[in-house]
Write a protein that holds these residues in place. Structure first.
Motif, PDB file in Angstrom:
ATOM      1  N   PRO A  77       9.490  -2.004 -16.001  1.00 35.49           N
ATOM      2  CA  PRO A  77      10.865  -2.520 -16.147  1.00 35.49           C
ATOM      3  C   PRO A  77      11.506  -2.957 -14.836  1.00 35.49           C
ATOM      4  O   PRO A  77      12.319  -3.866 -14.810  1.00 35.49           O
ATOM      5  CB  PRO A  77      11.620  -1.342 -16.774  1.00 35.49           C
ATOM      6  CG  PRO A  77      10.796  -0.136 -16.433  1.00 35.49           C
ATOM      7  CD  PRO A  77       9.377  -0.602 -16.412  1.00 35.49           C
ATOM      8  N   HIS A  78      11.147  -2.290 -13.753  1.00 31.58           N
ATOM      9  CA  HIS A  78      11.656  -2.668 -12.438  1.00 31.58           C
ATOM     10  C   HIS A  78      10.717  -2.096 -11.388  1.00 31.58           C
ATOM     11  O   HIS A  78       9.977  -1.132 -11.646  1.00 31.58           O
ATOM     12  CB  HIS A  78      13.077  -2.140 -12.204  1.00 31.58           C
ATOM     13  CG  HIS A  78      13.191  -0.657 -12.416  1.00 31.58           C
ATOM     14  ND1 HIS A  78      12.855   0.265 -11.458  1.00 31.58           N
ATOM     15  CD2 HIS A  78      13.586   0.049 -13.511  1.00 31.58           C
ATOM     16  CE1 HIS A  78      13.027   1.487 -11.937  1.00 31.58           C
ATOM     17  NE2 HIS A  78      13.471   1.394 -13.176  1.00 31.58           N
ATOM     18  N   LYS A  79      10.730  -2.680 -10.223  1.00 31.42           N
ATOM     19  CA  LYS A  79       9.865  -2.177  -9.159  1.00 31.42           C
ATOM     20  C   LYS A  79      10.304  -0.774  -8.783  1.00 31.42           C
ATOM     21  O   LYS A  79      11.435  -0.579  -8.309  1.00 31.42           O
ATOM     22  CB  LYS A  79       9.914  -3.103  -7.937  1.00 31.42           C
ATOM     23  CG  LYS A  79       8.836  -2.800  -6.907  1.00 31.42           C
ATOM     24  CD  LYS A  79       8.795  -3.875  -5.834  1.00 31.42           C
ATOM     25  CE  LYS A  79       7.675  -3.597  -4.828  1.00 31.42           C
ATOM     26  NZ  LYS A  79       7.575  -4.643  -3.796  1.00 31.42           N
ATOM     27  N   PRO A  80       9.463   0.233  -8.999  1.00 31.04           N
ATOM     28  CA  PRO A  80       9.887   1.623  -8.840  1.00 31.04           C
ATOM     29  C   PRO A  80      10.173   2.047  -7.404  1.00 31.04           C
ATOM     30  O   PRO A  80      11.000   2.918  -7.158  1.00 31.04           O
ATOM     31  CB  PRO A  80       8.727   2.420  -9.434  1.00 31.04           C
ATOM     32  CG  PRO A  80       7.544   1.526  -9.309  1.00 31.04           C
ATOM     33  CD  PRO A  80       8.064   0.134  -9.457  1.00 31.04           C
ATOM     34  N   PHE A  81       9.471   1.448  -6.458  1.00 28.05           N
ATOM     35  CA  PHE A  81       9.664   1.825  -5.060  1.00 28.05           C
ATOM     36  C   PHE A  81       8.985   0.810  -4.159  1.00 28.05           C
ATOM     37  O   PHE A  81       8.203  -0.020  -4.618  1.00 28.05           O
ATOM     38  CB  PHE A  81       9.087   3.219  -4.776  1.00 28.05           C
ATOM     39  CG  PHE A  81       7.595   3.301  -5.014  1.00 28.05           C
ATOM     40  CD1 PHE A  81       6.693   3.011  -4.004  1.00 28.05           C
ATOM     41  CD2 PHE A  81       7.086   3.659  -6.263  1.00 28.05           C
ATOM     42  CE1 PHE A  81       5.328   3.057  -4.227  1.00 28.05           C
ATOM     43  CE2 PHE A  81       5.720   3.709  -6.492  1.00 28.05           C
ATOM     44  CZ  PHE A  81       4.844   3.416  -5.474  1.00 28.05           C
ATOM     45  N   LYS A  82       9.273   0.870  -2.899  1.00 33.61           N
ATOM     46  CA  LYS A  82       8.613   0.055  -1.893  1.00 33.61           C
ATOM     47  C   LYS A  82       7.875   0.983  -0.953  1.00 33.61           C
ATOM     48  O   LYS A  82       8.472   1.863  -0.331  1.00 33.61           O
ATOM     49  CB  LYS A  82       9.633  -0.776  -1.116  1.00 33.61           C
ATOM     50  CG  LYS A  82       8.991  -1.745  -0.129  1.00 33.61           C
ATOM     51  CD  LYS A  82      10.037  -2.622   0.538  1.00 33.61           C
ATOM     52  CE  LYS A  82       9.375  -3.616   1.490  1.00 33.61           C
ATOM     53  NZ  LYS A  82      10.383  -4.484   2.141  1.00 33.61           N
ATOM     54  N   SER A  83       6.569   0.813  -0.879  1.00 28.65           N
ATOM     55  CA  SER A  83       5.763   1.712  -0.066  1.00 28.65           C
ATOM     56  C   SER A  83       6.133   1.609   1.409  1.00 28.65           C
ATOM     57  O   SER A  83       6.266   0.511   1.954  1.00 28.65           O
ATOM     58  CB  SER A  83       4.273   1.393  -0.249  1.00 28.65           C
ATOM     59  OG  SER A  83       3.485   2.246   0.539  1.00 28.65           O
ATOM     60  N   LYS A  84       6.303   2.748   2.035  1.00 28.96           N
ATOM     61  CA  LYS A  84       6.657   2.784   3.453  1.00 28.96           C
ATOM     62  C   LYS A  84       5.439   2.609   4.350  1.00 28.96           C
ATOM     63  O   LYS A  84       5.539   2.165   5.486  1.00 28.96           O
ATOM     64  CB  LYS A  84       7.342   4.115   3.780  1.00 28.96           C
ATOM     65  CG  LYS A  84       8.655   4.335   3.032  1.00 28.96           C
ATOM     66  CD  LYS A  84       9.249   5.694   3.371  1.00 28.96           C
ATOM     67  CE  LYS A  84      10.542   5.939   2.597  1.00 28.96           C
ATOM     68  NZ  LYS A  84      11.106   7.289   2.901  1.00 28.96           N
ATOM     69  N   ASP A  85       4.287   2.995   3.820  1.00 27.60           N
ATOM     70  CA  ASP A  85       3.063   2.949   4.622  1.00 27.60           C
ATOM     71  C   ASP A  85       2.161   1.807   4.158  1.00 27.60           C
ATOM     72  O   ASP A  85       2.222   1.361   3.006  1.00 27.60           O
ATOM     73  CB  ASP A  85       2.308   4.281   4.507  1.00 27.60           C
ATOM     74  CG  ASP A  85       3.149   5.462   4.963  1.00 27.60           C
ATOM     75  OD1 ASP A  85       3.786   5.350   6.020  1.00 27.60           O
ATOM     76  OD2 ASP A  85       3.184   6.479   4.235  1.00 27.60           O
ATOM     77  N   GLU A  86       1.309   1.366   5.051  1.00 24.54           N
ATOM     78  CA  GLU A  86       0.331   0.345   4.701  1.00 24.54           C
ATOM     79  C   GLU A  86      -0.740   0.957   3.818  1.00 24.54           C
ATOM     80  O   GLU A  86      -1.279   2.023   4.122  1.00 24.54           O
ATOM     81  CB  GLU A  86      -0.287  -0.239   5.975  1.00 24.54           C
ATOM     82  CG  GLU A  86      -1.202  -1.407   5.708  1.00 24.54           C
ATOM     83  CD  GLU A  86      -1.700  -2.064   6.973  1.00 24.54           C
ATOM     84  OE1 GLU A  86      -2.678  -2.817   6.891  1.00 24.54           O
ATOM     85  OE2 GLU A  86      -1.106  -1.806   8.050  1.00 24.54           O
ATOM     86  N   LEU A  87      -1.065   0.276   2.717  1.00 23.65           N
ATOM     87  CA  LEU A  87      -2.033   0.805   1.759  1.00 23.65           C
ATOM     88  C   LEU A  87      -3.388   0.124   1.913  1.00 23.65           C
ATOM     89  O   LEU A  87      -3.489  -0.995   2.419  1.00 23.65           O
ATOM     90  CB  LEU A  87      -1.519   0.595   0.333  1.00 23.65           C
ATOM     91  CG  LEU A  87      -0.169   1.231  -0.006  1.00 23.65           C
ATOM     92  CD1 LEU A  87       0.291   0.794  -1.394  1.00 23.65           C
ATOM     93  CD2 LEU A  87      -0.253   2.757   0.077  1.00 23.65           C
ATOM     94  N   LYS A  88      -4.429   0.809   1.441  1.00 25.81           N
ATOM     95  CA  LYS A  88      -5.777   0.237   1.467  1.00 25.81           C
ATOM     96  C   LYS A  88      -5.920  -0.883   0.446  1.00 25.81           C
ATOM     97  O   LYS A  88      -6.785  -1.743   0.577  1.00 25.81           O
ATOM     98  CB  LYS A  88      -6.811   1.323   1.145  1.00 25.81           C
ATOM     99  CG  LYS A  88      -6.879   2.470   2.126  1.00 25.81           C
ATOM    100  CD  LYS A  88      -7.867   3.512   1.607  1.00 25.81           C
ATOM    101  CE  LYS A  88      -7.930   4.731   2.502  1.00 25.81           C
ATOM    102  NZ  LYS A  88      -8.792   5.787   1.933  1.00 25.81           N
ATOM    103  N   PHE A  89      -5.090  -0.836  -0.583  1.00 31.55           N
ATOM    104  CA  PHE A  89      -5.212  -1.793  -1.681  1.00 31.55           C
ATOM    105  C   PHE A  89      -3.906  -2.559  -1.863  1.00 31.55           C
ATOM    106  O   PHE A  89      -2.836  -2.122  -1.426  1.00 31.55           O
ATOM    107  CB  PHE A  89      -5.564  -1.078  -2.990  1.00 31.55           C
ATOM    108  CG  PHE A  89      -4.797   0.194  -3.220  1.00 31.55           C
ATOM    109  CD1 PHE A  89      -3.457   0.177  -3.617  1.00 31.55           C
ATOM    110  CD2 PHE A  89      -5.412   1.427  -3.029  1.00 31.55           C
ATOM    111  CE1 PHE A  89      -2.749   1.349  -3.826  1.00 31.55           C
ATOM    112  CE2 PHE A  89      -4.709   2.613  -3.228  1.00 31.55           C
ATOM    113  CZ  PHE A  89      -3.369   2.575  -3.632  1.00 31.55           C
ATOM    114  N   SER A  90      -3.992  -3.720  -2.501  1.00 33.25           N
ATOM    115  CA  SER A  90      -2.774  -4.453  -2.853  1.00 33.25           C
ATOM    116  C   SER A  90      -2.180  -3.807  -4.100  1.00 33.25           C
ATOM    117  O   SER A  90      -2.903  -3.357  -4.992  1.00 33.25           O
ATOM    118  CB  SER A  90      -3.084  -5.928  -3.114  1.00 33.25           C
ATOM    119  OG  SER A  90      -3.919  -6.083  -4.239  1.00 33.25           O
ATOM    120  N   LEU A  91      -0.872  -3.764  -4.161  1.00 34.69           N
ATOM    121  CA  LEU A  91      -0.171  -3.082  -5.248  1.00 34.69           C
ATOM    122  C   LEU A  91       0.855  -4.025  -5.854  1.00 34.69           C
ATOM    123  O   LEU A  91       1.700  -4.568  -5.146  1.00 34.69           O
ATOM    124  CB  LEU A  91       0.506  -1.821  -4.713  1.00 34.69           C
ATOM    125  CG  LEU A  91       1.338  -0.991  -5.682  1.00 34.69           C
ATOM    126  CD1 LEU A  91       0.466  -0.405  -6.790  1.00 34.69           C
ATOM    127  CD2 LEU A  91       2.061   0.131  -4.932  1.00 34.69           C
TER     128      LEU A  91
END
Length: 359
Positions: free
Chosen positions: A190-204
């Motif tokens: 329904p909406h973007k739940p959060f914005k990741s603060k850290d760099e991730l190994k995968f695209s989200l």
């Protein structure tokens, strides 16, 4: 005498009324008028001065403008003499040693993946795409990744419904303990739940709409790709089905889960056996140069193909479907984009595929 030298990484695709110039090193493409193609062909054989002598003053100004464009985009360079301009040509050959590049699974139970691990190794499959209609828990996602921890897989893409347990902690746990997952797409969010603060190994990605397999196959400029391996594959093979194998929700092994023809069921036959069935790879060598409409399209090598949904209008004597992809609204003869689902000439095929609800 001055001579223009075109870089070998520049691919020029001639369409019915214009050309596409692709820089395969920079992964960019630009459209130009058809006369631009004629000039480039002349520049391969003659000096700039010799070409200018062929035209009147107005046409000479146009030639000069085109030359400035060629230099501005850094498609080549000018030399002061006719030195040896026979640069080693970029090879357009495409070769992959493995038997299968992509495995697509519409999954109902992740236990199937454990049974497929040996096949992934035997066929040296590089990419695994998993589509699920069911919610996948953190434990299940981790389990999927761990099944292939030491495999030949380069990466796993997972497309799954969003659920309320997916929060920043959920994603961070995945990031900490997984190795093969390179893309996660959660739909019906329904909406973007959060914005990741850290760099991730995968695209989200979080998608508000529902993602259905039947939505696949749409041709749109936003999906075009000038990536060198993709272009080379498109020049030599079918840009969608080459070295691809799929398992639909019922376990049927196909070229694509949306296609009707099955080559056995995973409950009774292995992927290796299905791959050896007559006709399994019949579309692998079908390039856009042989498909109706596409063969005259300037975008054909940066676009993808779809044999699951076609206009059902043209077939070879061997009954190979060479019709234009149904979900393409581009006309290379008018250079216009229109909504494919409203085209009256496509309505019969749309009804046959029962795609009215997708319109």
């Amino acid at each position: 005498m001055r001579y223009f030298n075109l870089f070998s990484t520049i691919l020029i695709t001639k369409g019915a009324h214009r050309i596409l110039v692709s820089d395969l090193q920079r992964n960019t493409s630009e459209l130009f008028p058809l006369e631009f193609y004629d000039l480039i062909e002349e520049l391969k054989k003659n000096s700039i001065e010799e070409i200018l002598e062929m035209y009147d003053q107005e046409s000479q100004n146009i030639v000069q403008e085109y030359l400035e464009i060629l230099l501005e985009y850094e498609y080549g360079f000018i030399t002061e003499n006719d030195w040896d301009r026979n640069f080693p040509a970029l090879s357009y050959k495409y070769s992959e040693p493995n038997r299968i590049n992509n495995l697509f699974i519409e999954i109902a139970d992740i236990s199937l993946l454990k049974r497929l691990k040996n096949a992934v190794e035997d066929l040296e499959i590089r990419h695994l795409v998993i589509y699920s209609k069911n919610l996948l828990t953190l434990e299940e996602l981790i389990s999927i990744d761990h099944i292939f921890t030491s495999s030949v897989l380069s990466g796993i893409e997972i497309i799954s419904p969003f659920h309320k347990e997916i929060d920043q902690s959920f994603i961070q746990n995945l990031n900490d303990v997984t190795e093969r997952i390179y893309s996660l797409i959660f739909y019906e969010c329904p909406h973007k739940p959060f914005k990741s603060k850290d760099e991730l190994k995968f695209s989200l990605s979080f998608v508000k709409e529902s993602i259905k397999i039947s939505s696949c196959g749409k041709v749109d400029m936003k999906y075009f790709n000038t990536n060198l391996p993709k272009v080379l594959e498109a020049l030599n093979y079918n840009s969608c089905l080459h070295k691809k194998i799929s398992i639909d929700i019922e376990g049927n092994i196909k070229n694509c889960p949306l296609m009707t023809e099955s080559f056995g069921n995973i409950q009774n036959i292995s992927l290796e056996e299905a791959l050896n069935q007559p006709g399994f790879n019949k579309y692998w060598n079908l390039t856009k140069d042989s498909i109706e409409g596409c063969k005259d399209c300037e975008f054909r090598y940066i676009c993808t193909d779809c044999r699951a949904y076609t206009e059902r209008s043209h077939y070879t004597p061997e009954n190979l479907d060479i019709s234009k992809p149904l979900k393409c609204g581009y006309d290379p003869y008018t250079n216009e984009w229109k909504e494919w689902s409203k085209n009256p000439l496509k309505q019969k095929a749309i009804k046959q595929y029962e795609l009215q609800k997708l319109k």
